[in-house]
Motif scaffolding. Structure first.
Motif, PDB file in Angstrom:
ATOM      1  N   ASP A 453       0.772  -1.199  -0.102  1.00 36.94           N
ATOM      2  CA  ASP A 453      -0.025   0.110   0.060  1.00 36.94           C
ATOM      3  C   ASP A 453       0.893   1.088   0.085  1.00 36.94           C
ATOM      4  OD1 ASP A 453      -2.401  -1.555   0.287  1.00 36.94           O
ATOM      5  OD2 ASP A 453      -2.069  -1.644   2.296  1.00 36.94           O
ATOM      6  N   SER A 454       2.077   1.116  -0.363  1.00 38.35           N
ATOM      7  CA  SER A 454       3.080   2.229  -0.340  1.00 38.35           C
ATOM      8  C   SER A 454       2.990   2.999  -1.561  1.00 38.35           C
ATOM      9  CB  SER A 454       4.261   1.419  -0.178  1.00 38.35           C
ATOM     10  OG  SER A 454       5.036   0.885  -1.494  1.00 38.35           O
ATOM     11  N   THR A 492       3.544   0.443   3.707  1.00 40.53           N
ATOM     12  CA  THR A 492       2.880   1.692   3.677  1.00 40.53           C
ATOM     13  C   THR A 492       3.319   3.010   3.480  1.00 40.53           C
ATOM     14  OG1 THR A 492       2.710   1.728   6.087  1.00 40.53           O
ATOM     15  CG2 THR A 492       1.097   0.482   5.125  1.00 40.53           C
TER      16      THR A 492
END
Length: 572
Positions: A453-454, A492
């Motif tokens: 989710d970065s 993230t």
């Protein structure tokens, strides 16, 4: 004059005697409750002060044990002049240990950080508590410990301690209405060794002293020092069980506060007698008076338990209570800062000692190991040995290689090379680890699950160092799941940082060791060196980030590395 005003005046004339009686009763009850709360808070403060002294003595006991173990490892000849560990004594003195002494049971002094005399003679048995010391033409009270050990068959006593003087609780001086005094008994005479306020009385009433000597632990006196203080006197005993010192914890009395309390009590009594509404108001006012003291009591307990972030509301109560709460908050903040500085100092001391140990190991062990390894390999190749002897030489070579690896790990941790930074995607770090460890995952029946989710987050880092740190976390996760399972990796990013989290499905990290897992040489594995997680934290810090551990019940251990997000134009 209106009828309404006449009725009010008539009611006041008729009810004045009853209202005065009610005011008197209410004042008596409220002042008694207030006095009880003050006595309780002063008692808690006195116990907190006692706990600080006990913890100082216990810490000195642990330090004495460490010194004993260090001396046991030294040659017998160094007992008379322990020069090789003298620098460690100097380091202990720099972090607050005022007296370190090593002597034989017959009184022969082997080492002393300063000239001194013990008022009751040098102790010869193991114990911890208070010691009355005479040094530098001054009388001191010391919280310390004596450790009796046998070193090379010779009995030796180790004495370590810290002065209890004006600098011991310097933060409490900001509480102007709270007075802390400590008196030490030297040959029947009490000497003042600690005062938070200048001009305070330097005597203890004989009656108080007699009661404490008879065995009482705490005595509350509502009119101490001629009525200037509400105070608690407490006795401290030395390692022999005798009364060694007396503490005075006093809250300054205030005529303004008592007058305010009397006016409020009169108002409260009128409304209690007049109507049910006044009863509710009285309960509210009583709560307002007692709540600040209860908050302070809870604050003292929280600080005593180690929660230095606890604060009390400094906007409630009378002037003295507000001043006391503000001073308490200032003291808590200073204690928290000192606690953090102490932890950081200890960590740096450990790392410094590690560097010295690594250099000694490299100098004293590495060259002999190379000779042993080379000689063993030559003998093995040039000599036709029976299989059993050839296998034994193989064991020797394998163990030498293992020790060489351990030495190299020590050196890499103690003297890490600076990171060679370059822009790279955070995802590339875990992808490289996944490719490298794929055969081992298959062998152990472990699946790697990556949730990214970065949004392609970029960081400025050393690819090799980040690979090694991430691999250490993955290997730990694999060891935590001997029967197989899944390793969850989450990437993230926010506006300033990028984070990589690795979570296993193992038993997790016990709460009682979670604060120590990043310390060098701390390990729960039978053959671990204890440097894996310390290296992870070191790599994260070298990249301007941090490493942390979370343990959610039922989901295993979770380790997170956070790094600054790369911005355009910041690559170096």
């Amino acid at each position: 004059m209106t009828l309404r005003l006449r009725l009010v005046l008539g009611f006041m004339l008729v009810s004045a005697p009853a209202m005065l009686a009610s005011a008197y009763v209410a004042a008596t009850l409220i002042s008694g409750a207030f006095e009880a709360n003050v006595a309780q808070w002063l008692g808690e403060t006195s116990r907190f002060f006692r706990l600080e002294v006990v913890e100082a003595a216990q810490e000195a006991r642990r330090v004495a044990g460490v010194i004993a173990r260090r001396m046991e490892s030294k040659p017998d000849a160094e007992l008379s002049a322990p020069r090789s560990i003298r620098h460690q004594f100097e380091l202990l003195s720099s972090v607050g240990y005022d007296l370190i002494a090593i002597y034989r049971p017959d009184g022969e002094m082997l080492y002393a950080s300063r000239p001194f005399q013990v008022a009751d003679g040098l102790p010869t048995t193991t114990g911890e508590g208070l010691f009355r010391i005479i040094a530098s033409d001054r009388r001191w009270l010391m919280a310390g410990a004596v450790q009796r050990v046998d070193i090379h068959g010779q009995p030796v006593n180790i004495l370590v301690g810290t002065w209890l003087d004006e600098s011991y609780l310097g933060g409490i001086k900001v509480v102007t209405s709270l007075d802390v005094r400590l008196f030490a008994d030297f040959g029947g005479q009490l000497a003042s060794v600690l005062r938070t306020h200048e001009g305070a009385s330097t005597t203890i009433p004989d009656a108080i002293r007699s009661r404490l000597a008879a065995g009482e632990n705490e005595i509350f006196v509502p009119d101490a020092d001629g009525g200037a203080y509400r105070a608690v006197y407490a006795g401290f005993r030395d390692v022999r069980g005798k009364l060694a010192a007396i503490s005075f914890i006093g809250l300054r009395s205030s005529e303004g506060l008592l007058a305010q309390l009397g006016r409020e009590s009169l108002f409260l009594g009128i409304f209690i007698f007049g109507s049910v509404i006044s009863i509710i108001a009285g309960l509210v006012i009583s709560g307002l008076l007692a709540r600040p003291l209860r908050d302070l009591t809870r604050g003292v307990r929280a600080i005593a338990a180690g929660d230095f972030r606890h604060r009390v509301d400094a906007n409630r109560g009378g002037r003295e209570i507000v001043e006391l709460a503000s001073g308490f908050n200032g003291m808590a903040e200073q204690l928290g800062t000192l606690h953090e500085l102490e932890n950081e100092l200890r960590r740096r001391d450990r790392l410094s000692a590690l560097g010295q140990a690594a250099m000694v190991i490299a100098h004293e062990v590495r060259n002999p190991l190379g000779i042993i390894k080379t000689s063993t390999e030559v003998v093995r190749k040039r000599t036709h040995l029976p299989p059993s002897e050839d296998r034994m030489l193989g064991y020797v070579i394998d163990e030498v290689r293992r020790i060489e690896t351990l030495v190299r790990d020590f050196l890499d941790f103690a003297q890490p090379r600076p990171p060679v930074r370059e822009p790279l995607a955070l995802r590339s770090v875990i992808d490289r680890v996944a490719d490298f460890a794929a055969p081992e995952f298959a062998r152990r029946r472990i699946a790697l699950r990556i949730q990214d989710d970065s949004d392609g987050a970029m960081i400025n880092g050393d690819a090799d160092q980040l690979h090694q740190a991430c691999l250490n976390l993955v290997l730990n996760a694999m060891d935590a799941m001997p029967a197989g399972g899944q390793i969850h990796v989450t990437l993230t990013a926010d506006a300033a940082t990028a984070a990589l989290t690795i979570r296993d499905e193992g038993p997790g990290v016990a709460e009682n060791i979670r604060a120590d897992i990043f310390n060098p040489f701390f390990t729960t594995k039978a053959k671990g060196s204890g440097l894996g997680l310390a290296k992870v934290q070191g790599v994260a810090a070298a990249h301007g980030g941090a490493a942390s551990c979370d343990d959610v019940h039922g989901t295993g251990a979770s380790f997170t590395m956070i790094f600054p997000l790369l911005r355009s134009g910041t690559a170096t």
